[in-house]
Design a protein around this motif. Structure first.
Motif, mmCIF file in Angstrom:
data_model
loop_
_atom_site.group_PDB
_atom_site.id
_atom_site.type_symbol
_atom_site.label_atom_id
_atom_site.label_comp_id
_atom_site.label_asym_id
_atom_site.label_seq_id
_atom_site.Cartn_x
_atom_site.Cartn_y
_atom_site.Cartn_z
ATOM 1 N N ALA A 103 0.825 -1.207 0.000
ATOM 2 C CA ALA A 103 0.000 0.000 0.000
ATOM 3 C C ALA A 103 0.863 1.262 0.000
ATOM 4 N N LEU A 104 1.967 1.230 0.742
ATOM 5 C CA LEU A 104 2.850 2.388 0.818
ATOM 6 C C LEU A 104 3.628 2.614 -0.471
ATOM 7 N N THR A 105 4.181 1.542 -1.010
ATOM 8 C CA THR A 105 5.183 1.670 -2.072
ATOM 9 C C THR A 105 4.721 1.200 -3.437
ATOM 10 N N GLY A 154 19.944 13.666 -17.369
ATOM 11 C CA GLY A 154 18.868 12.685 -17.471
ATOM 12 C C GLY A 154 19.223 11.413 -16.731
ATOM 13 N N LEU A 155 18.273 10.900 -15.914
ATOM 14 C CA LEU A 155 18.437 9.652 -15.175
ATOM 15 C C LEU A 155 17.132 8.877 -15.223
ATOM 16 N N ALA A 156 17.214 7.550 -15.309
ATOM 17 C CA ALA A 156 15.994 6.743 -15.300
ATOM 18 C C ALA A 156 16.323 5.263 -15.182
ATOM 19 N N VAL A 157 15.309 4.488 -14.775
ATOM 20 C CA VAL A 157 15.369 3.032 -14.896
ATOM 21 C C VAL A 157 15.265 2.675 -16.377
ATOM 22 N N ASP A 158 15.940 1.604 -16.768
ATOM 23 C CA ASP A 158 15.954 1.246 -18.188
ATOM 24 C C ASP A 158 14.555 1.053 -18.777
ATOM 25 N N ALA A 200 14.031 5.238 -7.557
ATOM 26 C CA ALA A 200 13.648 5.189 -6.144
ATOM 27 C C ALA A 200 12.360 4.393 -5.961
ATOM 28 N N GLY A 201 11.483 4.478 -6.955
ATOM 29 C CA GLY A 201 10.220 3.741 -6.898
ATOM 30 C C GLY A 201 10.382 2.239 -7.031
ATOM 31 N N ARG A 202 11.603 1.767 -7.355
ATOM 32 C CA ARG A 202 11.855 0.330 -7.478
ATOM 33 C C ARG A 202 12.511 -0.241 -6.217
ATOM 34 N N THR A 203 12.617 0.542 -5.167
ATOM 35 C CA THR A 203 13.312 0.075 -3.970
ATOM 36 C C THR A 203 12.389 -0.590 -2.963
ATOM 37 N N GLN A 204 11.137 -0.235 -2.905
ATOM 38 C CA GLN A 204 10.159 -0.514 -1.846
ATOM 39 C C GLN A 204 10.446 0.315 -0.600
ATOM 40 N N VAL A 218 6.542 4.582 -10.323
ATOM 41 C CA VAL A 218 6.730 5.851 -11.021
ATOM 42 C C VAL A 218 7.237 5.567 -12.427
ATOM 43 N N ALA A 219 6.578 6.153 -13.422
ATOM 44 C CA ALA A 219 7.086 6.071 -14.792
ATOM 45 C C ALA A 219 8.202 7.094 -14.975
ATOM 46 N N TRP A 220 7.901 8.338 -14.621
ATOM 47 C CA TRP A 220 8.904 9.402 -14.645
ATOM 48 C C TRP A 220 8.342 10.634 -13.963
ATOM 49 N N GLN A 221 9.226 11.513 -13.565
ATOM 50 C CA GLN A 221 8.854 12.804 -12.996
ATOM 51 C C GLN A 221 9.542 13.874 -13.828
#
Length: 479
Positions: free
Chosen positions: A120-122, A222-226, A170-174, A271-274
């Motif tokens: 629920a949190l993450t 630019g930074l992102a998950v692949d 960060a959204g992939r960390t839990q 998160v897709a992107w910010q």
């Protein structure tokens, strides 16, 4: 934008770099191999020094081929690969635990009573695939020194001295509060990481520092998950569309708009992107082994490589009764059973290499179908089309199988390196405030479109056979 950008995709098995000109497209490419180590018990590690060196090697080669200076740098990362390191010197204190690594299962088992609270949190299920369990495992079993982060924070620090991670990673960390896009104090407490020094969470397209690692100073913008970078490059920027990337694993992402969508199908909400302070979200489903399953078949001598899939699979008309559940590193979404092992059933004396290849293609495609169905359920409407990219999309057999089982068109991207191209767009957006997202993205068109060639009834029967094989694995594992 007055000049080219350097886009670097630091992946599991290698690092790809492109120099991208806004007018002329890709004018330079570079690649450097990374070989993760697979050890018994589901352990997968990489040498951090090799990760960093591969970034420099690939980027340097791309710049040399382009023969031009660049105005910005974008860096994509693997998402859930973690390590401990010394922030004073940048020296790694551990190997990098790759996203496929399963050693943190013990941490997840301890936290089972809090699984729903963490989801629920993450937005993420409790699974050692994600970064936080690996981070907690390192702290419990390896070292209390330095900082423990995802690999991107270390790479960025080595390049620029900054201590940051992007919102998507960060959204992939839990550990990220999904609704507010900030570190969750409660999640950190649950994992025993409350006292950790964590990187600043920044947007996906903004200046975060500069590097001279490639020669002249280049701003990192630019930074992102692949996978999120590939979603952007595929121009899936609004709800209703989805893409699947067939790399080491296969990853299906569906855009959900400006509000996170938490369904009950087993997909991940992240998160897709910010961009410019505005957050977009997506649903994410994973197949742990795609190209890595093809590599396994290659190591057995059944084929000589992925380029053989069509030739060998084309020697037979069907699977010959063979069913392959390629859970060679466990099953991810929607089951989240990393403890399962794969199965190969229906073998006979008449089974040949072609049957095994077709069964593998069926097994990979069937898992993607289940992810697409789950995304449609969570979104409340079916996906109209699936856009695909990655090395395995070169296999006409796999792509036709995908369209057949999905019963939807499959559009193969003409962009051979979608992740790097997405990173190029983010670097450009970060370097040129005010640039519209659509104007920064590469022109998109399909290199091929595969339409279903079998009936819905036959597709249903084949999917039913795959589901039955998975159910058997689950029953055996659960006693």
């Amino acid at each position: 934008m007055t000049g080219p950008v350097l886009a670097v995709d630091q992946g599991t098995s290698g690092t790809k770099a492109l120099v991208i000109c806004p007018e002329r497209g890709v004018i330079g490419t570079g690649f450097a191999e990374v070989r993760p180590r697979h050890r018994p018990g589901g352990l997968v590690e990489a040498d951090p020094a090799r990760l960093y060196d591969s970034v420099i090697e690939a980027g340097t080669r791309a710049l040399a081929e382009a023969g031009e200076s660049v105005v910005a740098l974008g860096l994509a990362n693997q998402g859930e690969t973690v390590l401990a390191w010394d922030p004073a010197t940048g020296r790694p204190l551990t190997d990098a635990l790759v996203w496929q690594d399963r050693r943190a299962q013990s941490v997840c088992t301890e936290l089972l009573p809090h699984a729903e609270e963490l989801r629920a949190l993450t937005g993420l299920p409790l699974d050692p695939y994600f970064a936080a369990p690996k981070m907690a495992w390192i702290r419990r079993h390896h070292t209390r020194e330095g900082v423990v982060t995802t690999s991107d924070a270390w790479l960025v620090h080595r390049l620029t001295g900054a201590f940051v991670t992007d919102a998507a990673t960060a959204g992939r960390t839990q550990l990220l509060d999904l609704d507010h896009v900030r570190w969750s104090r409660r999640a950190l407490d649950l994992y025993g990481l409350a006292d950790e020094r964590l990187p600043e969470v920044v947007g996906n397209a903004q200046p975060v520092g500069a590097t001279r690692a490639f020669g002249p100073e280049i701003p990192l913008t630019g930074l992102a998950v692949d996978q999120q970078a590939a979603l952007l490059a595929q121009r899936v920027t609004a709800p209703g569309g989805a893409k699947c990337t067939y790399g080491t694993g296969a990853f299906l992402l569906a855009h959900t708009g400006s509000v996170p969508r938490r369904g009950d199908t087993g997909l991940v909400s992240c998160v897709a992107w910010q961009l410019a302070g505005r957050t977009s979200y997506c649903l994410d489903g994973q197949v742990y082994t795609a190209a890595s399953a093809v590599r396994w078949l290659t190591d057995l001598g059944v084929i000589e490589g992925a380029a053989d899939l069509d030739a060998v699979g084309g020697t037979v008309p069907d699977c010959g009764g063979v069913t392959f559940v390629p859970a060679l590193a466990g099953l991810a979404a929607p089951w989240w059973r990393g403890d399962l092992r794969g199965s190969l059933t229906g073998l006979g004396l008449d089974t040949g290499p072609g049957h095994l290849v077709r069964a593998l293609c069926d097994g990979l495609a069937a898992q993607v179908v289940l992810l697409a169905e789950a995304a449609a359920t969570d979104l409340g409407s079916p996906l109209d089309v699936l856009r695909v990219d990655g090395g395995l999309t070169r296999s006409a057999l796999l792509m036709q199988t995908q369209a057949d089982l999905l019963q939807r068109p499959v559009e193969v991207s003409a962009l051979p390196d979608a992740t790097a191209l997405g990173m190029g767009a983010l670097a450009r957006l970060g370097a040129e405030p005010g640039l519209e997202v659509a104007d920064a993205l590469p022109h998109w068109k399909p290199a091929a479109v595969y339409e279903p060639r079998i009936s819905a009834q036959e597709a249903g029967e084949r999917m039913g056979g795959f589901r039955a094989a998975v159910d058997m694995l689950l029953r055996e594992a659960d006693g």
